[in-house]
Design a protein around this motif. Sequence first.
Motif, PDB file in Angstrom:
ATOM      1  N   SER A   1       0.825  -1.212   0.000  1.00  0.00           N
ATOM      2  CA  SER A   1       0.000   0.000   0.000  1.00  0.00           C
ATOM      3  C   SER A   1       0.856   1.257   0.000  1.00  0.00           C
ATOM      4  O   SER A   1       0.681   2.152  -0.843  1.00  0.00           O
ATOM      5  N   PHE A   2       1.795   1.320   0.941  1.00  0.00           N
ATOM      6  CA  PHE A   2       2.643   2.509   1.014  1.00  0.00           C
ATOM      7  C   PHE A   2       3.737   2.477  -0.052  1.00  0.00           C
ATOM      8  O   PHE A   2       4.290   3.524  -0.399  1.00  0.00           O
ATOM      9  N   GLY A   3       4.054   1.302  -0.567  1.00  0.00           N
ATOM     10  CA  GLY A   3       5.029   1.211  -1.644  1.00  0.00           C
ATOM     11  C   GLY A   3       4.577   1.941  -2.898  1.00  0.00           C
ATOM     12  O   GLY A   3       5.388   2.474  -3.655  1.00  0.00           O
ATOM     13  N   LEU A   4       3.251   1.980  -3.109  1.00  0.00           N
ATOM     14  CA  LEU A   4       2.717   2.744  -4.241  1.00  0.00           C
ATOM     15  C   LEU A   4       3.076   4.221  -4.108  1.00  0.00           C
ATOM     16  O   LEU A   4       3.430   4.883  -5.093  1.00  0.00           O
ATOM     17  N   LEU A   5       3.000   4.747  -2.882  1.00  0.00           N
ATOM     18  CA  LEU A   5       3.367   6.147  -2.642  1.00  0.00           C
ATOM     19  C   LEU A   5       4.868   6.363  -2.804  1.00  0.00           C
ATOM     20  O   LEU A   5       5.300   7.356  -3.401  1.00  0.00           O
ATOM     21  N   HIS A   6       5.662   5.444  -2.275  1.00  0.00           N
ATOM     22  CA  HIS A   6       7.115   5.591  -2.387  1.00  0.00           C
ATOM     23  C   HIS A   6       7.546   5.533  -3.854  1.00  0.00           C
ATOM     24  O   HIS A   6       8.511   6.190  -4.246  1.00  0.00           O
ATOM     25  N   GLY A   7       6.842   4.756  -4.661  1.00  0.00           N
ATOM     26  CA  GLY A   7       7.143   4.731  -6.091  1.00  0.00           C
ATOM     27  C   GLY A   7       6.937   6.085  -6.744  1.00  0.00           C
ATOM     28  O   GLY A   7       7.695   6.486  -7.641  1.00  0.00           O
ATOM     29  N   LEU A   8       5.916   6.824  -6.297  1.00  0.00           N
ATOM     30  CA  LEU A   8       5.703   8.177  -6.809  1.00  0.00           C
ATOM     31  C   LEU A   8       6.842   9.102  -6.400  1.00  0.00           C
ATOM     32  O   LEU A   8       7.229  10.004  -7.142  1.00  0.00           O
ATOM     33  N   GLY A   9       7.387   8.870  -5.185  1.00  0.00           N
ATOM     34  CA  GLY A   9       8.553   9.646  -4.758  1.00  0.00           C
ATOM     35  C   GLY A   9       9.762   9.347  -5.618  1.00  0.00           C
ATOM     36  O   GLY A   9      10.519  10.260  -5.993  1.00  0.00           O
ATOM     37  N   PHE A  10       9.966   8.068  -5.955  1.00  0.00           N
ATOM     38  CA  PHE A  10      11.070   7.711  -6.852  1.00  0.00           C
ATOM     39  C   PHE A  10      10.881   8.361  -8.214  1.00  0.00           C
ATOM     40  O   PHE A  10      11.838   8.824  -8.842  1.00  0.00           O
ATOM     41  N   ALA A  11       9.629   8.399  -8.688  1.00  0.00           N
ATOM     42  CA  ALA A  11       9.347   8.989  -9.996  1.00  0.00           C
ATOM     43  C   ALA A  11       9.648  10.485 -10.003  1.00  0.00           C
ATOM     44  O   ALA A  11      10.106  11.027 -11.015  1.00  0.00           O
ATOM     45  N   ALA A  12       9.391  11.158  -8.866  1.00  0.00           N
ATOM     46  CA  ALA A  12       9.694  12.587  -8.793  1.00  0.00           C
ATOM     47  C   ALA A  12      11.190  12.825  -8.928  1.00  0.00           C
ATOM     48  O   ALA A  12      11.629  13.756  -9.609  1.00  0.00           O
ATOM     49  N   ALA A  13      11.995  11.966  -8.278  1.00  0.00           N
ATOM     50  CA  ALA A  13      13.452  12.093  -8.394  1.00  0.00           C
ATOM     51  C   ALA A  13      13.899  11.811  -9.825  1.00  0.00           C
ATOM     52  O   ALA A  13      14.757  12.513 -10.374  1.00  0.00           O
ATOM     53  N   LEU A  14      13.306  10.788 -10.445  1.00  0.00           N
ATOM     54  CA  LEU A  14      13.663  10.465 -11.824  1.00  0.00           C
ATOM     55  C   LEU A  14      13.217  11.569 -12.768  1.00  0.00           C
ATOM     56  O   LEU A  14      13.873  11.840 -13.780  1.00  0.00           O
ATOM     57  N   GLY A  15      12.117  12.242 -12.424  1.00  0.00           N
ATOM     58  CA  GLY A  15      11.645  13.343 -13.257  1.00  0.00           C
ATOM     59  C   GLY A  15      12.635  14.489 -13.298  1.00  0.00           C
ATOM     60  O   GLY A  15      12.771  15.171 -14.318  1.00  0.00           O
ATOM     61  N   GLU A  16      13.344  14.735 -12.190  1.00  0.00           N
ATOM     62  CA  GLU A  16      14.370  15.777 -12.181  1.00  0.00           C
ATOM     63  C   GLU A  16      15.560  15.382 -13.047  1.00  0.00           C
ATOM     64  O   GLU A  16      16.193  16.230 -13.676  1.00  0.00           O
ATOM     65  N   ILE A  17      15.880  14.088 -13.058  1.00  0.00           N
ATOM     66  CA  ILE A  17      17.000  13.615 -13.872  1.00  0.00           C
ATOM     67  C   ILE A  17      16.611  13.588 -15.341  1.00  0.00           C
ATOM     68  O   ILE A  17      17.368  13.996 -16.212  1.00  0.00           O
ATOM     69  N   GLY A  18      15.395  13.101 -15.626  1.00  0.00           N
ATOM     70  CA  GLY A  18      14.924  12.984 -17.003  1.00  0.00           C
ATOM     71  C   GLY A  18      15.264  11.641 -17.608  1.00  0.00           C
ATOM     72  O   GLY A  18      16.166  10.929 -17.155  1.00  0.00           O
ATOM     73  N   LEU A  19      14.530  11.280 -18.660  1.00  0.00           N
ATOM     74  CA  LEU A  19      14.748  10.021 -19.374  1.00  0.00           C
ATOM     75  C   LEU A  19      15.206  10.318 -20.796  1.00  0.00           C
ATOM     76  O   LEU A  19      14.673  11.219 -21.445  1.00  0.00           O
ATOM     77  N   PRO A  20      16.191   9.585 -21.314  1.00  0.00           N
ATOM     78  CA  PRO A  20      16.636   9.793 -22.697  1.00  0.00           C
ATOM     79  C   PRO A  20      15.552   9.359 -23.680  1.00  0.00           C
ATOM     80  O   PRO A  20      15.009   8.252 -23.565  1.00  0.00           O
ATOM     81  N   GLN A  21      15.223  10.211 -24.632  1.00  0.00           N
ATOM     82  CA  GLN A  21      14.113   9.931 -25.545  1.00  0.00           C
ATOM     83  C   GLN A  21      14.377   8.722 -26.441  1.00  0.00           C
ATOM     84  O   GLN A  21      13.435   8.097 -26.924  1.00  0.00           O
ATOM     85  N   ASN A  22      15.640   8.380 -26.670  1.00  0.00           N
ATOM     86  CA  ASN A  22      15.954   7.242 -27.533  1.00  0.00           C
ATOM     87  C   ASN A  22      16.055   5.932 -26.754  1.00  0.00           C
ATOM     88  O   ASN A  22      16.282   4.873 -27.336  1.00  0.00           O
TER      89      ASN A  22
END
Length: 325
Positions: free
Chosen positions: A239-260
């Motif tokens: 249940s709380f892991g779903l929330l922590h995953g959103l926190g990980f996504a926020a950190a990854l959002g700052e880094i960004g993903l390579p489009q290729n």
Amino acid sequence: MRIWLLLLALMAVSFARADELRPAYLQLTEQSPGTYTVLWKVPARGEQRLALQVRFEPAPADTSEPVEGFLNGAHLQQWSLTREQGLAGTRVSIEGLPRTSTEALLRVEYLDGSSVTHRLTPAAPEVTLAAQPTLLDTAQTYLVLGIEHILLGIDHLLFVLALLLLINSTRKLILTITAFTIAHSITLSLASLGIIRIPVPPVEAVIALSIVFVAAEILRAQRGQPGITQRNPWLVAFSFGLLHGLGFAAALGEIGLPQNAVALALVFFNVGVEVGNLLFVFAFLALTALARKLAFQPGRILQKVPPYFIGSLASFWLFERVAAF
């Protein structure tokens, strides 16, 4: 006992200060062959910003005047530079970084959609850019970033630690780790791909609340009143892991993903997060086994120190993050 409390208080202050400063962020985006847009974002409070400056060696052939201003707790500068032969071999350094306790993320985006990310720290404030990254370089970069993010994410580690303090069987341990992995993988993927969008500040506040909840469950168990977390830790972890995953996504959002290589980077960042989780769990189990071998039996008062420390620190984060709304 007084020494223990003093050490925990010092750790709390250290963790609170570490959580206070966000990383600086430098992005170089290739607009045309040899021409790049530079975005430089530095943490700030009000009209005061960290004294960090970007230096390129050798210096670019031409640069424009920067456009700058304060926005959402940061100072932003944007300008363009030209280097006809490209950025390969350019040394990028952050002046002033060794005098701080923060770090800087450097992201370079190329015309073909490929990108590379570097983490600059006070101990290593510069990097020499290589040629455009291969898929293997991308996988390695995001794997390391995932491991570093979880091992430096004190709130996530405290949540896992609180769960481990309640688990009393190997079966429950395996189920709990599996449930947490599945849960944070789901929301990390959905949020990183833009399928779901949830504001970051409420997510961070509820993550702190999840730690307070599990710390309270430890105290209930010590009083002989086991709650849902001790009976079914896998359910709480999911249940709380779903929330922590959103926190990980926020950190990854700052880094960004390579489009290729979006899928590749996302998979290896997620794998890195799980590797970091497992390293922490194995370290906890090793310390537990050592304590049993030494026949260490903490008294009733000492047993209460971990949940009160975890809950108090998480409560501080909760109020701080809600106040930041």
